[in-house]
Scaffold this motif. Sequence first.
Motif, PDB file in Angstrom:
ATOM      1  N   ASP A   1      39.917  33.629  39.091  1.00  0.00           N
ATOM      2  CA  ASP A   1      39.915  34.537  40.063  1.00  0.00           C
ATOM      3  C   ASP A   1      39.173  34.186  41.487  1.00  0.00           C
ATOM      4  OD1 ASP A   1      40.736  36.497  37.866  1.00  0.00           O
ATOM      5  OD2 ASP A   1      38.671  37.268  37.614  1.00  0.00           O
ATOM      6  N   VAL A   2      38.445  33.344  41.506  1.00  0.00           N
ATOM      7  CA  VAL A   2      38.006  32.905  42.742  1.00  0.00           C
ATOM      8  C   VAL A   2      38.931  32.152  43.378  1.00  0.00           C
ATOM      9  CG1 VAL A   2      35.838  31.662  43.820  1.00  0.00           C
ATOM     10  CG2 VAL A   2      35.400  33.039  41.965  1.00  0.00           C
ATOM     11  N   HIS A   3      39.594  31.187  42.648  1.00  0.00           N
ATOM     12  CA  HIS A   3      40.516  30.573  43.354  1.00  0.00           C
ATOM     13  C   HIS A   3      41.959  31.163  43.703  1.00  0.00           C
ATOM     14  CE1 HIS A   3      43.909  27.598  43.365  1.00  0.00           C
ATOM     15  NE2 HIS A   3      43.108  26.642  43.797  1.00  0.00           N
ATOM     16  N   ASP A   4      41.974  32.259  43.251  1.00  0.00           N
ATOM     17  CA  ASP A   4      43.192  33.108  43.602  1.00  0.00           C
ATOM     18  C   ASP A   4      42.830  33.745  44.929  1.00  0.00           C
ATOM     19  OD1 ASP A   4      44.680  31.949  41.527  1.00  0.00           O
ATOM     20  OD2 ASP A   4      44.633  34.004  40.206  1.00  0.00           O
ATOM     21  N   LEU A   5      41.806  34.549  44.820  1.00  0.00           N
ATOM     22  CA  LEU A   5      41.205  35.518  45.820  1.00  0.00           C
ATOM     23  C   LEU A   5      40.655  34.608  46.955  1.00  0.00           C
ATOM     24  CD1 LEU A   5      39.920  38.281  43.742  1.00  0.00           C
ATOM     25  CD2 LEU A   5      42.229  38.158  44.759  1.00  0.00           C
ATOM     26  N   GLY A   6      39.977  33.372  46.772  1.00  0.00           N
ATOM     27  CA  GLY A   6      39.411  32.743  47.969  1.00  0.00           C
ATOM     28  C   GLY A   6      37.862  33.122  48.041  1.00  0.00           C
TER      29      GLY A   6
END
Length: 768
Positions: free
Chosen positions: A25-30
């Motif tokens: 989630d963090v990688h996809d959304l930044g």
Amino acid sequence: MQNTGVDTVDALVPGQKLAAQLRRDVHDLGAVPTSRAIAGLKAVAVADGMTGSAAEQQAQAVVSALMACGDLGSGKSYGDRVLVKRRSVAVLVQGGRCVLLGGDPLQGEAHGLLRSTDLIPSDVTSFLDWVGEVSEADIARLWQVLDAGVWPLGEITSDAATRLLCGAGIVPEQPIAGEASAWLREYFPLPRTGESAADPSQTAVIERPSSARQIVTAGPGSGKTHTATERVIHLVKQGVPPAGIRLITFTRVAAEEVGRRVSSALAEFTYSGGVTCGTIDSLAWNLVTTLGNAPRGGHERIIRVARKAVSDGEQAMLDLLAGISHLVIDEAQDIVGERRVFCRALIDALPESVGVTILGDGAQAIYGTWAGDKESSGSLHAELRDLSGWENRSLTANHRTKSLGLRQFFGQARALLESDSDPRATYLEIRGMLEEVATDANVSLTGPVFPWRDDSLILFRGRAATEAASVRLTRSARVHRLKLSGQTSVCDPLVGAICAGHGSGAAIRLEHVRRRLADLHPAPLGLIEEDVLADLQSLGNGHTPRLQDIADAVEREPVGHTRDHVGTAGPLLGSIHGAKGREASNVLLMLPPVPIGDDVDWLEEARVLFVGATRASTHLYLGKAQPGLVRPGKNGSRWLRGNGGGLLLSGSEGLRALDGLAPALSVWEAGFRQPNCSFRRVGTGEETPWHLVTDGGDLLAQVDGLLTDDLDHIEATRGGLAPGTLRVVGATTVVDRRKDGRIQAVTLLPVLQGVVQGTGKRDNQVDQ
């Protein structure tokens, strides 16, 4: 290697499943608000059957763990805390695996809360450097988890303990594998308790009557220095006059430590002053100079003069020895040659009622080939060990080693060294044992694996290899400290800075100190003028210290004003011989090539490796020293091979101080700035002398003695000297004497490190 992607997440245990989801989630959304991340993970956990409270606790624990490990970062956005992705970092852990932090969440395979890979990148980080400082409380928490056999994720509040568990691949809520548990226990042993108390074998030595004569065999980490110190303290408390106790140690560092311990322990005793702690050289110097002026010729000459006076029964010398009420000698296995003969004469000259305590270890005797003893061989410890009238004792505990593997190695290697096995086979077997016990047996000196810390040691077989490695590290911009070889030491440069420019008959007063401190650039911070004068008074032996007395004290190299290394940060590089008395949590032992030839002393070579390895208390790393890098010149100089080779220099050998105050102030500044420098001819005419000059043009010193011949040779065979191949790494106080022995000045010399190269590009095969 498999990817932890969408198709595999459902197969993971709950804690790992939540971690993988959060990474994605963090990688996809930044960036993801922390509250939203926890709510999302809670929903996933509830959907998998957890209760609401348990799911929220698990979600919070996963977020905290990934942040503690550095897999995710955090920041603020409009006042709210958010989780952010971090750049990729690889950490080398157990068994050659890498833990992956940050970066693409699809890289690596599941490894505890984190991911792992067996592909080790060139920029990998050491596990110990990644973990950082670990407190005793952190280690205690870790052991609680290991003893329980399972990691309840929400119950660990320490970031350091969390990193330890994650790095070892421990999966929360799952049984801890025995291999991982054993690895963590080995790396992070429980802190020892009650270390200040003497063990029974030490107590037996400490509490013997003052008239007892004891030979004590004490292995590495058994507490030789602690026992020697406590023996002195016990004697004073039992009424032995402290002024009559002499404690001899092998090194100035050990003498300083023992003196500090004794003074601290006896502070409550108003009569405790007077216990003399020092080296054999300092004892001989004090005896000889008390009876008259010191003869020229350095420490070796002083030892011979003192020994002859004792052996010949000169009444004045015997009167001095009559003041000794107990003698303690530490590290007696290293007392060889002329020093062994002197100590034996000293013991024989004492009345039988005067007790003697001698501590040593034959397995650590590594100075045999350096003895230079024509009359007989062996050490003082070996000579007296089986003599009638002496009590033979042993210290049996190991107080240094925190690692079970190292503890077992110490015992097995020691037994092997004391056996009658073939010497060459013993040497090779010990090398093999080292590879088995090492944390990592193939470490590069300039690689990322070894913890690059101030409390780490990097050890080599000899001086030349140590200095060559220092040059290599300097060129690689790796900050380190260098242990100076032999009797070389650095004397507090402030002493020389205060005394420079004063005549030999001058007396140093407070106004001189005040004026000189104002001249120094950069100014020394935090110094009080009265304290500086008090230090000079301690050297000058009077309320108004005179230059003559200060010079004599500097040449004796008093412990409180000297150190045996240069540099202020990073691991300490040194030879195994120079590391005696030291220990470190992390030791990198650079193994030399296996010796060849018919004249190899295989047992001594085996003992050298044993001594080097036993400096480690927790982690021992092995590397390979590059063979053939250095070869000796005709006059004792050392030459570094290869295109970057030339004359290898360290310390201040071959330099002579320039007259006056201005050069001393330049040396002071250079000691702080540490500029590049080179040798140049200054002046005109055929006999123009060489000078050491900084790249900025400051004259620091004149070349003297055999160094002149080496520089002339390089100039003649290479067409000149290349600039900027040396570096000033410090400054030291020195005494400049005229040829007749009279003091000319107390001033400063620079301390150098590097290689003097010619202007030619070819290899230095024609160097002397």
